[in-house]
Design a protein around this motif. Structure first.
Motif, mmCIF file in Angstrom:
data_model
loop_
_atom_site.group_PDB
_atom_site.id
_atom_site.type_symbol
_atom_site.label_atom_id
_atom_site.label_comp_id
_atom_site.label_asym_id
_atom_site.label_seq_id
_atom_site.Cartn_x
_atom_site.Cartn_y
_atom_site.Cartn_z
ATOM 1 N N GLY A 49 0.368 -0.926 0.090
ATOM 2 C CA GLY A 49 0.055 -0.090 -0.108
ATOM 3 C C GLY A 49 0.787 0.752 -0.300
ATOM 4 N N TRP A 50 0.425 2.830 0.126
ATOM 5 C CA TRP A 50 0.909 3.876 0.107
ATOM 6 C C TRP A 50 1.139 4.226 1.978
ATOM 7 N N LEU A 51 2.249 4.922 2.125
ATOM 8 C CA LEU A 51 2.142 5.576 3.462
ATOM 9 C C LEU A 51 1.605 7.352 3.409
ATOM 10 N N GLN A 52 1.067 7.265 4.522
ATOM 11 C CA GLN A 52 0.552 8.322 4.391
ATOM 12 C C GLN A 52 1.426 8.124 6.270
ATOM 13 N N ALA A 53 1.139 9.758 6.722
ATOM 14 C CA ALA A 53 1.552 10.253 7.745
ATOM 15 C C ALA A 53 0.825 10.113 8.901
ATOM 16 N N SER A 54 1.021 10.367 10.198
ATOM 17 C CA SER A 54 0.482 10.040 11.073
ATOM 18 C C SER A 54 -0.755 11.589 11.137
ATOM 19 N N GLU A 55 -1.811 11.616 10.672
ATOM 20 C CA GLU A 55 -2.993 12.412 10.982
ATOM 21 C C GLU A 55 -2.731 13.174 13.046
ATOM 22 N N ALA A 56 -2.531 14.761 12.448
ATOM 23 C CA ALA A 56 -3.101 15.576 14.412
ATOM 24 C C ALA A 56 -4.886 15.273 14.717
ATOM 25 N N THR A 57 -4.590 14.934 16.063
ATOM 26 C CA THR A 57 -5.867 14.508 17.021
ATOM 27 C C THR A 57 -6.258 16.232 17.044
ATOM 28 N N GLN A 58 -7.505 16.053 16.394
ATOM 29 C CA GLN A 58 -7.964 17.119 16.540
ATOM 30 C C GLN A 58 -8.760 17.981 17.950
ATOM 31 N N ASP A 59 -8.168 19.237 18.563
ATOM 32 C CA ASP A 59 -8.369 19.490 20.208
ATOM 33 C C ASP A 59 -9.502 20.151 19.979
ATOM 34 N N GLY A 60 -9.921 19.251 20.680
ATOM 35 C CA GLY A 60 -12.068 20.273 20.486
ATOM 36 C C GLY A 60 -13.130 19.972 20.058
ATOM 37 N N ALA A 61 -12.546 18.860 19.146
ATOM 38 C CA ALA A 61 -13.328 18.228 18.440
ATOM 39 C C ALA A 61 -14.797 17.434 19.022
#
Length: 309
Positions: free
Chosen positions: A167-179
């Motif tokens: 598969g394709w590599l993707q960077a970890s996403e940031a957590t959505q503060d306050g979501a």
């Protein structure tokens, strides 16, 4: 009777002289040319950046997949150039840790990503990449997209035993503060709002990779989309990755500065003309009272920038 000081000519009165109006038109033409050249250089800056990004993407797509651990060892930071790099990794799925990532669109439809932990047995390094860590690492695998939070067993089921994932590599996403916390999902896996390895490691345990894999193929194969399996996703791209070519960007700035300089030069000419006119009237007044001679009180002379008229 003492002579009166010469009256100051207004900027408008000096600037509207035919000679200075002609010079202004010439300078405005030069400024317009510089501005147009600056826009051309800016277009070139983005065009060259887009071509470079397309070439990089083509090279990455054409390259053979490499072992995940060869380019991204576990517990290391994610280099941005690895986005979209095709990798292979072998391991065993842990379906109890499966999650659905909310708010993801595919072909204009809103839905969910099927996110499954893969406990790694080989990332291309024969275990060397995690030899000094606490144990075999886990990598998040996005196995595809579904349109419902309860997509059914064909979409949620995983191949048993050891699986080789490509598969394709993707960077970890940031957590959505306050979501807001995603709602409970009684009919399916727990819901999350991001693919954040920093958050997932709390549920799955570590070590963990700092990116995730968007599945394109697996051996054994998972359930196909036509049979109710998750839909395949496109290759990830860096958001705003086209960027700008800095060399052409600074060339554009230089042309715009030249254009502004042309306008500033005309303003300086008007100010110098005003100063030259005052000196000339002052000089004439001094000669008229009989107390001075030519060249006595005005050694500089008249004309633009104090040059002799």
């Amino acid at each position: 009777m003492p002579s009166r000081p010469p009256a100051r000519r207004s900027f408008w009165a000096v600037a509207t002289q035919p000679r200075l109006i002609g010079i202004l038109l010439l300078f405005l033409l030069a400024a317009g040319v510089c501005g147009r050249l600056g826009v051309w250089q800016l277009d070139r800056a983005y065009e060259r950046a887009e071509l470079a990004a397309e070439q990089e993407a083509a090279e990455a797509a054409a390259a053979a997949p490499v072992g995940l651990g060869e380019v991204l060892p576990p517990q290391t930071s994610f280099p941005g150039e690895l986005v979209g790099r095709e990798v292979q990794v072998t391991g065993t799925y842990e379906p109890d840790g499966q999650r659905l990532v909310t708010g993801r669109a595919l072909d204009g439809r809103s839905g969910y990503l099927v996110l499954t932990p893969l406990r790694v047995t080989d990332d291309g390094t024969g275990g060397a990449s995690w030899s000094e860590l606490s144990g075999p690492p886990v990598v998040p695998v996005v196995r595809g997209w579904v349109g419902s939070p309860d997509p059914g067993e064909p979409a949620l089921g995983v191949p048993a035993g050891e699986v080789q994932v490509t598969g394709w590599l993707q960077a970890s996403e940031a957590t959505q503060d306050g979501a807001p916390t995603p709602p409970e999902n009684p009919g399916g896996p727990p819901l999350v709002d991001s693919v954040s390895t920093a958050a997932l490691v709390n549920d799955w345990g570590g070590p963990i990779y700092s990116g995730y894999v968007v599945l394109t193929a697996s051996d054994p194969a998972q359930t196909a989309e036509a049979d109710g399996g998750p839909a395949a996703l496109p290759r990830p791209v860096i958001e705003g990755g086209t960027g700008v070519n800095l060399q052409n960007f600074f060339y554009a700035l230089q042309w715009w500065v030249f254009g502004l300089f042309a306008v500033a030069l005309w303003l300086r000419l008007v100010r110098d003309e005003m100063a030259g006119g005052r000196r000339e009237r002052s000089h004439r007044g001094t000669r008229g009272d009989g107390k001075g001679g030519a060249g006595t009180d005005d050694p500089v002379g008249t004309g633009i920038a104090g040059l002799p008229g």
